[in-house]
Design a protein around this motif. Structure first.
Motif, PDB file in Angstrom:
ATOM      1  N   ALA A 188       0.843  -1.203   0.000  1.00 15.25           N
ATOM      2  CA  ALA A 188       0.000   0.000   0.000  1.00 15.25           C
ATOM      3  C   ALA A 188       0.872   1.244   0.000  1.00 15.25           C
ATOM      4  CB  ALA A 188      -0.951   0.001   1.197  1.00 15.25           C
ATOM      5  N   THR A 189       1.485   1.538  -1.124  1.00 19.96           N
ATOM      6  CA  THR A 189       2.216   2.774  -1.421  1.00 19.96           C
ATOM      7  C   THR A 189       3.614   2.821  -0.814  1.00 19.96           C
ATOM      8  OG1 THR A 189       0.144   3.983  -1.674  1.00 19.96           O
ATOM      9  CG2 THR A 189       2.147   5.305  -1.394  1.00 19.96           C
ATOM     10  N   PHE A 190       3.722   2.674   0.511  1.00 19.11           N
ATOM     11  CA  PHE A 190       5.030   2.696   1.168  1.00 19.11           C
ATOM     12  C   PHE A 190       5.277   1.347   1.832  1.00 19.11           C
ATOM     13  CE2 PHE A 190       3.343   7.107   1.680  1.00 19.11           C
ATOM     14  CZ  PHE A 190       4.234   7.747   0.834  1.00 19.11           C
ATOM     15  N   SER A 191       6.521   0.892   1.818  1.00 19.66           N
ATOM     16  CA  SER A 191       6.863  -0.352   2.509  1.00 19.66           C
ATOM     17  C   SER A 191       7.484  -0.037   3.861  1.00 19.66           C
ATOM     18  CB  SER A 191       7.841  -1.176   1.673  1.00 19.66           C
ATOM     19  OG  SER A 191       9.127  -0.567   1.650  1.00 19.66           O
ATOM     20  N   PRO A 192       7.241  -0.873   4.868  1.00 25.28           N
ATOM     21  CA  PRO A 192       7.926  -0.669   6.152  1.00 25.28           C
ATOM     22  C   PRO A 192       9.443  -0.626   6.017  1.00 25.28           C
ATOM     23  CG  PRO A 192       6.093  -2.176   6.426  1.00 25.28           C
ATOM     24  CD  PRO A 192       6.226  -1.933   4.946  1.00 25.28           C
ATOM     25  N   ALA A 198      14.626   5.046   4.928  1.00 25.40           N
ATOM     26  CA  ALA A 198      14.643   6.468   4.590  1.00 25.40           C
ATOM     27  C   ALA A 198      14.613   7.363   5.816  1.00 25.40           C
ATOM     28  CB  ALA A 198      13.449   6.802   3.688  1.00 25.40           C
ATOM     29  N   THR A 199      13.926   6.938   6.873  1.00 25.89           N
ATOM     30  CA  THR A 199      13.703   7.816   8.028  1.00 25.89           C
ATOM     31  C   THR A 199      14.343   7.327   9.315  1.00 25.89           C
ATOM     32  OG1 THR A 199      11.650   6.759   8.786  1.00 25.89           O
ATOM     33  CG2 THR A 199      11.456   8.399   7.019  1.00 25.89           C
ATOM     34  N   GLY A 200      14.618   6.039   9.412  1.00 27.25           N
ATOM     35  CA  GLY A 200      15.206   5.492  10.628  1.00 27.25           C
ATOM     36  C   GLY A 200      14.219   5.276  11.753  1.00 27.25           C
ATOM     37  N   VAL A 201      12.925   5.382  11.470  1.00 25.54           N
ATOM     38  CA  VAL A 201      11.903   5.257  12.513  1.00 25.54           C
ATOM     39  C   VAL A 201      10.695   4.511  11.948  1.00 25.54           C
ATOM     40  CG1 VAL A 201      10.407   6.496  14.144  1.00 25.54           C
ATOM     41  CG2 VAL A 201      12.618   7.470  13.488  1.00 25.54           C
ATOM     42  N   GLY A 202      10.158   3.583  12.733  1.00 29.74           N
ATOM     43  CA  GLY A 202       8.912   2.928  12.373  1.00 29.74           C
ATOM     44  C   GLY A 202       7.734   3.669  12.965  1.00 29.74           C
ATOM     45  N   ILE A 203       6.660   3.773  12.199  1.00 30.73           N
ATOM     46  CA  ILE A 203       5.463   4.484  12.637  1.00 30.73           C
ATOM     47  C   ILE A 203       4.301   3.501  12.685  1.00 30.73           C
ATOM     48  CG2 ILE A 203       3.778   6.270  12.052  1.00 30.73           C
ATOM     49  CD1 ILE A 203       6.425   7.419  12.980  1.00 30.73           C
ATOM     50  N   VAL A 204       3.555   3.550  13.784  1.00 27.58           N
ATOM     51  CA  VAL A 204       2.388   2.686  13.942  1.00 27.58           C
ATOM     52  C   VAL A 204       1.174   3.537  14.267  1.00 27.58           C
ATOM     53  CG1 VAL A 204       1.316   0.928  15.415  1.00 27.58           C
ATOM     54  CG2 VAL A 204       3.685   0.636  14.624  1.00 27.58           C
ATOM     55  N   HIS A 205       0.086   3.325  13.516  1.00 22.31           N
ATOM     56  CA  HIS A 205      -1.229   3.855  13.842  1.00 22.31           C
ATOM     57  C   HIS A 205      -2.094   2.645  14.179  1.00 22.31           C
ATOM     58  CE1 HIS A 205      -0.841   7.916  11.476  1.00 22.31           C
ATOM     59  NE2 HIS A 205       0.203   7.659  12.237  1.00 22.31           N
ATOM     60  N   GLY A 228      -1.246  -1.941  19.354  1.00 26.11           N
ATOM     61  CA  GLY A 228      -0.101  -1.121  18.991  1.00 26.11           C
ATOM     62  C   GLY A 228       1.218  -1.812  19.219  1.00 26.11           C
ATOM     63  N   ALA A 229       1.340  -2.543  20.321  1.00 21.93           N
ATOM     64  CA  ALA A 229       2.587  -3.233  20.626  1.00 21.93           C
ATOM     65  C   ALA A 229       2.849  -4.351  19.623  1.00 21.93           C
ATOM     66  CB  ALA A 229       2.534  -3.783  22.050  1.00 21.93           C
ATOM     67  N   TYR A 230       1.809  -5.096  19.254  1.00 22.71           N
ATOM     68  CA  TYR A 230       2.013  -6.166  18.280  1.00 22.71           C
ATOM     69  C   TYR A 230       2.281  -5.617  16.887  1.00 22.71           C
ATOM     70  CZ  TYR A 230       0.928  -9.746  21.691  1.00 22.71           C
ATOM     71  OH  TYR A 230       0.982 -10.578  22.793  1.00 22.71           O
ATOM     72  N   LEU A 231       1.683  -4.482  16.542  1.00 30.10           N
ATOM     73  CA  LEU A 231       2.003  -3.865  15.250  1.00 30.10           C
ATOM     74  C   LEU A 231       3.429  -3.327  15.236  1.00 30.10           C
ATOM     75  CD1 LEU A 231      -1.291  -2.018  14.215  1.00 30.10           C
ATOM     76  CD2 LEU A 231      -0.480  -4.302  13.567  1.00 30.10           C
ATOM     77  N   ALA A 232       3.936  -2.889  16.387  1.00 29.39           N
ATOM     78  CA  ALA A 232       5.344  -2.491  16.455  1.00 29.39           C
ATOM     79  C   ALA A 232       6.258  -3.680  16.167  1.00 29.39           C
ATOM     80  CB  ALA A 232       5.657  -1.902  17.828  1.00 29.39           C
ATOM     81  N   ARG A 233       5.908  -4.826  16.744  1.00 26.46           N
ATOM     82  CA  ARG A 233       6.674  -6.052  16.459  1.00 26.46           C
ATOM     83  C   ARG A 233       6.604  -6.390  14.974  1.00 26.46           C
ATOM     84  NH1 ARG A 233       5.515 -11.420  19.969  1.00 26.46           N
ATOM     85  NH2 ARG A 233       6.218  -9.980  21.622  1.00 26.46           N
ATOM     86  N   LEU A 234       5.425  -6.267  14.405  1.00 26.09           N
ATOM     87  CA  LEU A 234       5.246  -6.546  12.979  1.00 26.09           C
ATOM     88  C   LEU A 234       6.062  -5.590  12.133  1.00 26.09           C
ATOM     89  CD1 LEU A 234       3.758  -7.924  10.598  1.00 26.09           C
ATOM     90  CD2 LEU A 234       1.890  -6.274  10.967  1.00 26.09           C
ATOM     91  N   PHE A 235       6.052  -4.300  12.451  1.00 24.50           N
ATOM     92  CA  PHE A 235       6.811  -3.320  11.667  1.00 24.50           C
ATOM     93  C   PHE A 235       8.291  -3.677  11.669  1.00 24.50           C
ATOM     94  CE2 PHE A 235       6.320   1.014   9.855  1.00 24.50           C
ATOM     95  CZ  PHE A 235       7.633   1.201   9.476  1.00 24.50           C
ATOM     96  N   ARG A 236       8.843  -3.988  12.823  1.00 23.33           N
ATOM     97  CA  ARG A 236      10.268  -4.334  12.888  1.00 23.33           C
ATOM     98  C   ARG A 236      10.556  -5.581  12.059  1.00 23.33           C
ATOM     99  NH1 ARG A 236      10.130  -2.919  18.964  1.00 23.33           N
ATOM    100  NH2 ARG A 236      11.124  -0.878  19.044  1.00 23.33           N
ATOM    101  N   VAL A 246      10.459   2.742  17.316  1.00 24.73           N
ATOM    102  CA  VAL A 246       9.067   2.740  16.874  1.00 24.73           C
ATOM    103  C   VAL A 246       8.289   3.776  17.665  1.00 24.73           C
ATOM    104  CG1 VAL A 246       6.921   1.431  16.703  1.00 24.73           C
ATOM    105  CG2 VAL A 246       9.091   0.340  16.113  1.00 24.73           C
ATOM    106  N   TRP A 247       7.526   4.566  16.937  1.00 23.88           N
ATOM    107  CA  TRP A 247       6.656   5.602  17.503  1.00 23.88           C
ATOM    108  C   TRP A 247       5.212   5.150  17.304  1.00 23.88           C
ATOM    109  CZ3 TRP A 247       6.819  11.332  15.334  1.00 23.88           C
ATOM    110  CH2 TRP A 247       5.883  12.121  16.016  1.00 23.88           C
ATOM    111  N   LEU A 248       4.497   4.921  18.404  1.00 23.44           N
ATOM    112  CA  LEU A 248       3.057   4.675  18.340  1.00 23.44           C
ATOM    113  C   LEU A 248       2.401   6.044  18.189  1.00 23.44           C
ATOM    114  CD1 LEU A 248       0.619   2.856  18.416  1.00 23.44           C
ATOM    115  CD2 LEU A 248       0.832   2.708  20.902  1.00 23.44           C
ATOM    116  N   GLN A 249       2.241   6.436  16.941  1.00 22.69           N
ATOM    117  CA  GLN A 249       1.951   7.823  16.608  1.00 22.69           C
ATOM    118  C   GLN A 249       0.462   8.156  16.695  1.00 22.69           C
ATOM    119  OE1 GLN A 249       2.316   9.270  12.459  1.00 22.69           O
ATOM    120  NE2 GLN A 249       4.049  10.490  13.185  1.00 22.69           N
ATOM    121  N   GLU A 250      -0.378   7.166  16.529  1.00 20.14           N
ATOM    122  CA  GLU A 250      -1.813   7.340  16.711  1.00 20.14           C
ATOM    123  C   GLU A 250      -2.389   6.090  17.343  1.00 20.14           C
ATOM    124  OE1 GLU A 250      -4.322   8.531  13.522  1.00 20.14           O
ATOM    125  OE2 GLU A 250      -2.897   9.990  12.701  1.00 20.14           O
ATOM    126  N   PHE A 251      -3.126   6.273  18.421  1.00 17.31           N
ATOM    127  CA  PHE A 251      -3.960   5.222  18.986  1.00 17.31           C
ATOM    128  C   PHE A 251      -5.037   5.903  19.804  1.00 17.31           C
ATOM    129  CE2 PHE A 251      -1.010   6.227  22.246  1.00 17.31           C
ATOM    130  CZ  PHE A 251      -1.320   5.603  23.454  1.00 17.31           C
TER     131      PHE A 251
END
Length: 364
Positions: A188-192, A198-205, A228-236, A246-251
């Motif tokens: 979906a447009t951008f890959s983790p 590119a940014t050095g940071v994972g973002i989770v909504h 949010g915690a499991y999506l952080a694991r998934l992003f990594r 990882v920044w839990l940027q929206e919840f």
């Protein structure tokens, strides 16, 4: 430099009076000051603020001088209350509404024909704000992939280009890419991985409602309460970097679809699970409730830590307790992850179910 290695608490700013149209079109510094003071009293140390792209960039080659001046005034108020600010540039998508300039067709956003307009906008905002003490960094946009779509290769290439451009316009300031949950479940447009590189940071909504977790699982399920915690694991895992910040940027959660009295406990469980999983920053959506006459989806109306009179809600009081207890602590990442799942929605949910069952997050 931004300290991703310390636990921080903040909010996605939703103005208490009149939403974003009033904020930028009828700016009142006293109202912003009241909002920011109340948020600082809750323990927030940062805010995420939306720049609605077509309002700041109303026609080709023209940036609104008035809006840039109001942005500077907002940053001044943030400095007074010791709040760091992250500016979302290409917004884009906000509370269920799309905002797009007429001179950039939706299908052309990631093409080369739009880059001159995008460069003009990013460079102007970067130059106008880069030296302000309250500015911490830029988010390229709020859930851009909801409005503008492209193949992964094109999205990731655009991301690298935009990060480099902002690096020239505002040297030393970090840049992130605030995707919603969809790029974690399917292309979906951008890959983790592209975002991480590119940014050095994972973002989770992480919304149990919007992601569909609430429909799939009972209310007590960890993929609802600790999503949010499991999506952080998934992003990594998808990024191939077990120590990625990882920044839990929206919840957030709404009484329109969840027992209102349980939301403070849901907030606490989500935060503590995130801490255990090595999430560093926690930014609740939203700072304030939204007025019921704005035409929003019911979910959007009661998400605030504060009500429309800047009074703390029970969720805000629990947030303040957590910020006081956990804010500033060192972030400790687990340092290991399971192999990434296939980029297909059902495969990802099965992967998450296995993680919750076989390697559950333990809360202290």
């Amino acid at each position: 430099m931004t300290a991703w290695d310390r636990t921080r608490f903040g909010a996605n700013y939703v103005p208490s009076r009149g939403w974003y149209d009033r904020l930028w079109s009828d700016f009142d510094a006293a109202e912003v000051r009241d909002d920011f003071s109340a948020l600082a009293d809750l323990g927030c140390d940062h805010l995420r603020v939306q720049l609605v792209w077509p309002w700041f960039h109303p026609e080709p080659g023209v940036l609104s001088r008035v809006h840039l001046e109001r942005l500077e005034l907002l940053l001044d108020e943030a400095e007074r209350t010791r709040l760091g600010v992250w500016l979302c540039l290409f917004t884009g998508w906000l509370s269920g509404f799309a905002f797009e300039p007429a001179f950039v067709p939706r299908e052309a956003f990631f093409g080369t024909s739009a880059r001159g307009h995008q460069e003009h906008y990013m460079a102007a905002v970067g130059r106008a704000t880069a030296d302000h003490p309250a500015l911490e960094g830029f988010d390229l946009g709020n859930e851009m992939n909801v409005v503008w779509s492209a193949p992964i290769e094109a999205g990731d290439e655009w991301l690298r280009w935009a990060v480099a451009l902002l690096g020239d316009a505002a040297p030393g300031l970090p840049v992130v890419c605030g995707i919603d949950h969809q790029p974690l479940f399917r292309p979906a447009t951008f890959s983790p991985r592209g975002i991480a590189e590119a940014t050095g940071v994972g973002i989770v909504h992480a919304y149990a409602y919007w992601s569909g977790a609430q429909e799939r699982y009972p209310p007590s399920h960890p993929l609802v309460r600790r999503l949010g915690a499991y999506l952080a694991r998934l992003f990594r895992s998808l990024a191939g970097d077990p120590r990625l910040p990882v920044w839990l940027q929206e919840f957030g959660q709404s009484g329109s679809c969840w027992p209102e009295g349980d939301i403070p406990a849901l907030l606490e469980e989500g935060v503590r699970a995130g801490v255990a999983e090595g999430v560093g920053w926690f930014t609740w959506w939203a700072s304030h409730d939204a007025a019921p006459d704005r035409g929003f989806h019911p979910f959007e109306l009661d998400l605030g830590l504060l009500d429309l009179q800047n009074r703390p809600k029970p969720t805000g009081l629990r947030f303040r307790e957590l910020a006081s207890k956990l804010g500033g602590r060192p972030v400790r990442t687990p340092g290991a992850y399971a192999p990434a799942p296939a980029a297909e929605t059902e495969a990802v949910w099965k992967w998450l179910e296995r993680q919750a069952s076989e390697a559950p997050i333990q809360i202290d």
